[in-house]
Design a protein around this motif. Structure first.
Motif, mmCIF file in Angstrom:
data_model
loop_
_atom_site.group_PDB
_atom_site.id
_atom_site.type_symbol
_atom_site.label_atom_id
_atom_site.label_comp_id
_atom_site.label_asym_id
_atom_site.label_seq_id
_atom_site.Cartn_x
_atom_site.Cartn_y
_atom_site.Cartn_z
ATOM 1 N N SER A 64 -1.513 44.713 -9.860
ATOM 2 C CA SER A 64 -0.803 43.105 -9.541
ATOM 3 C C SER A 64 -0.190 42.876 -7.524
ATOM 4 O O SER A 64 1.422 41.324 -7.956
ATOM 5 C CB SER A 64 0.575 43.336 -9.741
ATOM 6 N N SER A 65 -0.583 43.374 -6.933
ATOM 7 C CA SER A 65 0.444 42.566 -5.305
ATOM 8 C C SER A 65 -1.135 41.723 -4.911
ATOM 9 O O SER A 65 -2.410 41.923 -4.666
ATOM 10 C CB SER A 65 0.341 44.230 -4.454
ATOM 11 N N PRO A 66 -0.622 40.463 -4.112
ATOM 12 C CA PRO A 66 -1.569 39.845 -4.136
ATOM 13 C C PRO A 66 -1.907 39.701 -2.206
ATOM 14 O O PRO A 66 -2.912 38.747 -2.525
ATOM 15 C CB PRO A 66 -0.899 38.424 -4.247
ATOM 16 N N LYS A 116 -5.126 42.445 -11.085
ATOM 17 C CA LYS A 116 -4.782 40.744 -11.890
ATOM 18 C C LYS A 116 -3.439 40.834 -11.357
ATOM 19 O O LYS A 116 -3.077 41.549 -11.557
ATOM 20 C CB LYS A 116 -5.037 41.417 -13.541
ATOM 21 N N MET A 117 -2.811 39.802 -10.976
ATOM 22 C CA MET A 117 -1.747 39.004 -10.389
ATOM 23 C C MET A 117 -1.043 38.647 -12.031
ATOM 24 O O MET A 117 -1.938 39.008 -13.414
ATOM 25 C CB MET A 117 -1.866 37.661 -9.673
ATOM 26 N N ASN A 118 0.097 38.655 -11.669
ATOM 27 C CA ASN A 118 1.187 37.907 -12.698
ATOM 28 C C ASN A 118 1.831 36.546 -13.404
ATOM 29 O O ASN A 118 2.296 36.596 -14.204
ATOM 30 C CB ASN A 118 2.554 39.281 -12.976
ATOM 31 N N SER A 119 0.973 35.657 -12.020
ATOM 32 C CA SER A 119 1.423 34.776 -12.000
ATOM 33 C C SER A 119 1.086 33.714 -11.748
ATOM 34 O O SER A 119 -0.338 34.264 -10.812
ATOM 35 C CB SER A 119 3.234 34.555 -11.571
ATOM 36 N N ASP A 122 1.735 34.344 -8.019
ATOM 37 C CA ASP A 122 0.394 35.146 -7.344
ATOM 38 C C ASP A 122 -0.916 35.492 -6.775
ATOM 39 O O ASP A 122 -1.715 35.107 -5.969
ATOM 40 C CB ASP A 122 1.025 36.666 -7.648
ATOM 41 N N TRP A 123 -1.623 34.899 -7.832
ATOM 42 C CA TRP A 123 -2.910 34.836 -8.135
ATOM 43 C C TRP A 123 -3.559 33.773 -6.834
ATOM 44 O O TRP A 123 -4.047 33.786 -6.039
ATOM 45 C CB TRP A 123 -3.643 33.489 -9.534
ATOM 46 N N THR A 125 -1.299 33.176 -4.125
ATOM 47 C CA THR A 125 -1.702 33.866 -2.671
ATOM 48 C C THR A 125 -2.386 34.517 -2.621
ATOM 49 O O THR A 125 -3.374 34.699 -1.563
ATOM 50 C CB THR A 125 -0.009 34.828 -2.616
ATOM 51 N N LEU A 126 -2.913 35.290 -3.817
ATOM 52 C CA LEU A 126 -4.143 36.343 -3.402
ATOM 53 C C LEU A 126 -5.867 35.531 -2.924
ATOM 54 O O LEU A 126 -6.051 36.246 -2.681
ATOM 55 C CB LEU A 126 -4.626 37.092 -5.001
#
Length: 333
Positions: A64-66, A116-119, A122-123, A125-126
């Motif tokens: 979950s890290s971007p 997979k991101m949680n917000s 974050d998406w 940023t990824l």
């Protein structure tokens, strides 16, 4: 003079078509701590490989890290931009075609397909981080005239959740890179990948389960390929794109074709025959098909003399019976 010019243009066109249809008899040239040397490439040439995947790496802390960290002093030489450039130059010097295949490593080896991101923040940023990562290496691929570029490897949830990003990414890559594009989809992901028409090849990491047997025969394995082969052929025909196995290979252990994707640290159950049979079966099943373009063996360590061997149960075919099978098939196809 006009006829001569037309003849030259026609010959060049035929040459390009021939090059496009030439089978990719490749290896995945594993990033090392050190520079590659001529000795390392000579070992690759001895198995008649004419292509190699060069794989610089980016690192992510967890699923979950971007933020993608890449091209740092802390990485191995071969994992960096400088290392990839040195590998490519040496491979090209020896007439070896190259696929640039930048890859993501999630801490502790967590499967990248689960990224997979949680917000929404974050998406975004990824996406920005991945774009910076992949465009850096697309630019290097163009500068080095690398023949193929792989835009990602086994990123199912990232793609499923952000399909428009990936369509736009391909467009951006094509503004700077003029070679052939593919994506390395996992064996259970490729039929859901939404952007194959944007690319030149359908790329599949071919870890399909084929047999429950401890040491299946070549015939059993060829039979196990039948349903998957039919599905791959149909997709290739429907999308008018050839299939490339961006990764293919088997461990040299018992039940090698049951769960070929399995990676663990066990050192027992060495089974060289299982690996050899599975390697032969994949060649017999695919290399004679027009819709199939070839592939890259997983995996080939650059220091051949110290890689693999009879007591090794890992993926590499080096210094094992499977190596001779690869040498023979690559020579004849």
């Amino acid at each position: 003079m006009k006829k001569l010019i037309l003849l030259i243009l026609f010959s060049l066109q035929l040459s390009c078509i021939s090059q496009d249809r030439k089978k990719i008899n490749g290896v995945s040239f594993v990033a090392s701590r050190d520079q590659a040397s001529q000795e390392h490439v000579d070992a690759l040439l001895r198995i008649n490989a004419e292509s190699a995947a060069v794989m610089p790496f980016g690192f992510i802390r967890d699923v979950s890290s971007p933020e993608i960290i890449f091209d740092t002093e802390r990485q191995w030489f071969g994992e960096t931009k400088r290392g990839a450039k040195q590998y490519i130059a040496l491979l090209h010097k020896n007439g070896v075609r190259v696929m640039m295949k930048p890859q993501i490593w999630i801490w502790k080896g967590t499967f990248t397909g689960t990224l997979k991101m949680n917000s929404e923040e974050d998406w975004k940023t990824l996406e920005n981080s991945y774009t910076k990562f992949i465009m850096t290496y697309a630019q290097l691929a163009e500068e080095t005239q690398t023949e193929f570029f792989c835009i990602g490897t086994e990123l199912e949830k990232f793609i499923a959740n952000r399909p428009e990003y990936w369509h736009d990414l391909v467009k951006n890559i094509r503004t700077i890179y003029k070679g052939k594009l593919t994506y390395a989809a996992n064996w259970d992901e490729y039929d859901k990948t939404p952007f194959w028409k944007d690319l030149d090849y359908i790329g599949v990491d071919a870890y399909f389960p084929l047999s429950e047997e401890k040491t299946p025969t070549v015939e059993q394995l060829v039979e196990g390929w039948v349903p998957y082969k039919e599905k791959l052929k149909l997709l290739s025909e429907n999308l008018d794109r050839p299939i490339v196995f961006t990764e293919y290979g088997y461990r040299s252990n018992d039940y090698a074709a049951k769960r070929p994707w399995l990676v663990d640290r066990s050192k027992d159950d060495v089974n060289l025959q299982a690996q050899a049979n599975a390697t032969k079966a994949i060649f017999e099943s695919f290399w004679g098909e027009d819709w199939f373009q070839g592939g890259f063996v997983w995996k080939w360590f650059i220091d051949h003399k110290s890689a693999g061997g009879g007591g090794d149960n890992r993926f590499t075919p080096q210094n094992k019976p499977a190596e001779e099978i690869i040498r023979t098939f690559y020579k004849n196809h």
